[in-house]
Design an enzyme around this catalytic site. Structure first.
Site, PDB file in Angstrom:
ATOM      1  NE  ARG A 123      -0.654  -1.738   3.334  1.00  0.00           N
ATOM      2  CZ  ARG A 123      -1.587  -2.702   2.940  1.00  0.00           C
ATOM      3  NH1 ARG A 123      -2.874  -2.558   2.552  1.00  0.00           N
ATOM      4  NH2 ARG A 123      -1.248  -4.019   2.903  1.00  0.00           N
ATOM      5  CB  THR A 124       3.749   2.541   1.803  1.00  0.00           C
ATOM      6  OG1 THR A 124       3.132   2.048   2.919  1.00  0.00           O
ATOM      7  CG2 THR A 124       4.356   3.842   2.008  1.00  0.00           C
ATOM      8  CE  LYS A 167      24.507  -5.064 -10.886  1.00  0.00           C
ATOM      9  NZ  LYS A 167      24.671  -4.062 -11.805  1.00  0.00           N
ATOM     10  NE  ARG A 188       7.878   0.720   3.564  1.00  0.00           N
ATOM     11  CZ  ARG A 188       6.676   0.367   3.840  1.00  0.00           C
ATOM     12  NH1 ARG A 188       6.454  -0.912   3.949  1.00  0.00           N
ATOM     13  NH2 ARG A 188       5.819   1.366   4.416  1.00  0.00           N
ATOM     14  CG  HIS A 207       5.267   4.353   7.859  1.00  0.00           C
ATOM     15  ND1 HIS A 207       5.130   5.081   6.872  1.00  0.00           N
ATOM     16  CD2 HIS A 207       4.683   3.043   7.745  1.00  0.00           C
ATOM     17  CE1 HIS A 207       4.778   4.438   5.960  1.00  0.00           C
ATOM     18  NE2 HIS A 207       4.394   3.253   6.368  1.00  0.00           N
TER      19      HIS A 207
HETATM   20  C1  NCD Z   1       2.822  -0.369   8.151  1.00  0.00           C
HETATM   21  C2  NCD Z   1       4.259  -0.470   7.707  1.00  0.00           C
HETATM   22  O1  NCD Z   1       4.719  -0.843   6.917  1.00  0.00           O
HETATM   23  O2  NCD Z   1       5.043  -0.348   8.826  1.00  0.00           O
HETATM   24  N1  NCD Z   1       1.954  -0.707   6.941  1.00  0.00           N
HETATM   25  C3  NCD Z   1       1.873   0.686   6.097  1.00  0.00           C
HETATM   26  O3  NCD Z   1       2.687   1.267   5.384  1.00  0.00           O
HETATM   27  N2  NCD Z   1       0.682   0.853   5.918  1.00  0.00           N
HETATM   28  C4  NCD Z   1       2.232  -1.337   9.220  1.00  0.00           C
HETATM   29  C5  NCD Z   1       2.619  -2.974   9.090  1.00  0.00           C
HETATM   30  O4  NCD Z   1       3.251  -3.126   8.053  1.00  0.00           O
HETATM   31  O5  NCD Z   1       2.079  -3.494  10.114  1.00  0.00           O
END
Ligand code: NCD
Length: 304
Positions: free
Chosen positions: A51-52, A80, A101, A129
């Site tokens: 989703r992100t 690499k 990320r 986050h």
């Molecule tokens: C969260 C994360 O990645 O920390 N997910 C997200 O980005 N919506 C929560 C999770 O992974 O539990």
């Protein structure tokens, strides 16, 4: 040039402006359809995410921009042995803004220090986050009309859940917030957070049972037990189904309590709860797109 590493990078006033913009986007999508035409977003994801990453991509596409990137460290030059600093210098030549990320805490910060384009922390290890927090705050503000004066319960993996850590940090800046932390002993919120709350005289309680505090909550923020951050499988198996929110438990909640969840959900919210009007977690996903659109426009300094 501005980056976003933590929700605290924006002042409360700047957040208000960002959320006003997100709400304007929500109601006038057409107005923003070409705002980022000719601009590129790079999504550099060294850790799994659906989703992100897709939320960022969808946000940029809604703004008329385009998207490049990778969704797996193994398909990038990190495999690499390339450093994050080198990767971002290269990406800076290809794109106008980057969402990163990384499983290592602080990696997006290292990237930002070397980058020629704005970098957004899209989650770093168990640390922060910020765009999930912006999503959570926008959801709360949009659905309740305010960001202060409520009791929020955070339930589940409060130790490893980075969304929880980011959200607490952000909420302490608003008036009249009370926290109730609901977790098993092993997954309690880290000391550095409770120390910060004590220092700021922000009321909080720590409990194990969800049922006993349910009637007092204005929001219940459920989280998944973070399997990937456990050191052994045995502990995960023992704790993974510690909380399961179901219809029965929802009977104890206020009529207007809202349930939030950053998703993905595993077992912690039973699907029978999805039809309850208080279940706000899928609406929350939609707010995530609006707030990322607003963030991209703000960091690229584009006024519509
Ligand atoms: C969260 C994360 O990645 O920390 N997910 C997200 O980005 N919506 C929560 C999770 O992974 O539990």
């Amino acid at each position: 040039m501005r980056h976003l590493m933590s929700p605290l990078d924006f002042t409360v006033e700047e957040l208000e402006q960002l959320f006003d913009l997100a709400n304007d986007i929500e109601h006038n999508m057409d107005k923003y359809a070409h705002a980022c035409s000719g601009k590129k977003l790079a999504t550099c994801f060294y850790e799994p995410s659906t989703r992100t990453r897709l939320s960022f991509e969808s946000a940029m596409l809604n703004l008329g921009g385009s998207v490049i990137g990778f969704s797996d460290a193994n398909s990038s030059s990190a495999a690499k042995g390339e450093s994050v600093s080198d990767t971002i210098r290269v990406i800076s030549c290809f794109a106008d803004i980057c969402a990163m990320r990384h499983p290592k805490e602080g990696a997006p910060m290292v990237a930002a220090s070397r980058s020629a384009i704005p970098v957004i922390n899209a989650g770093d290890g168990g640390h922060q986050h910020p765009t999930q927090t912006l999503t959570d705050l926008l959801t709360i503000r949009s659905l309740k009309g305010r960001l202060g004066n409520f009791t929020i319960g955070l339930c589940g993996d409060l130790k490893f859940g980075r969304t929880v850590h980011s959200l607490i940090n952000a909420l302490v800046r608003y008036q009249g917030i009370r926290f109730i932390f609901i977790s098993p002993e092993e997954l309690k919120v880290p000391d550095y957070i409770t120390d910060m709350l004590k220092e700021k005289h922000i009321p909080y309680e720590e409990v194990i049972r969800l049922e006993e505090i349910m009637p007092r909550l204005d929001f219940l923020y459920m989280t998944r037990v973070q399997k990937e951050r456990f050191f052994n499988e045995e502990d995960y198996v023992r704790l993974k189904d510690f909380y399961i929110l179901n219809r029965e438990k929802m009977k104890l909640a206020k009529k207007d309590m809202l349930i939030l969840h950053p998703l993905p959900r595993v077992n912690e919210i039973s699907v029978e709860v999805d039809d309850d009007p208080r279940a706000a977690y899928f609406r929350q996903v939609q707010y995530g797109v609006y707030v990322r659109m607003a963030l991209i426009l703000t960091l690229l300094e584009i006024n519509v």
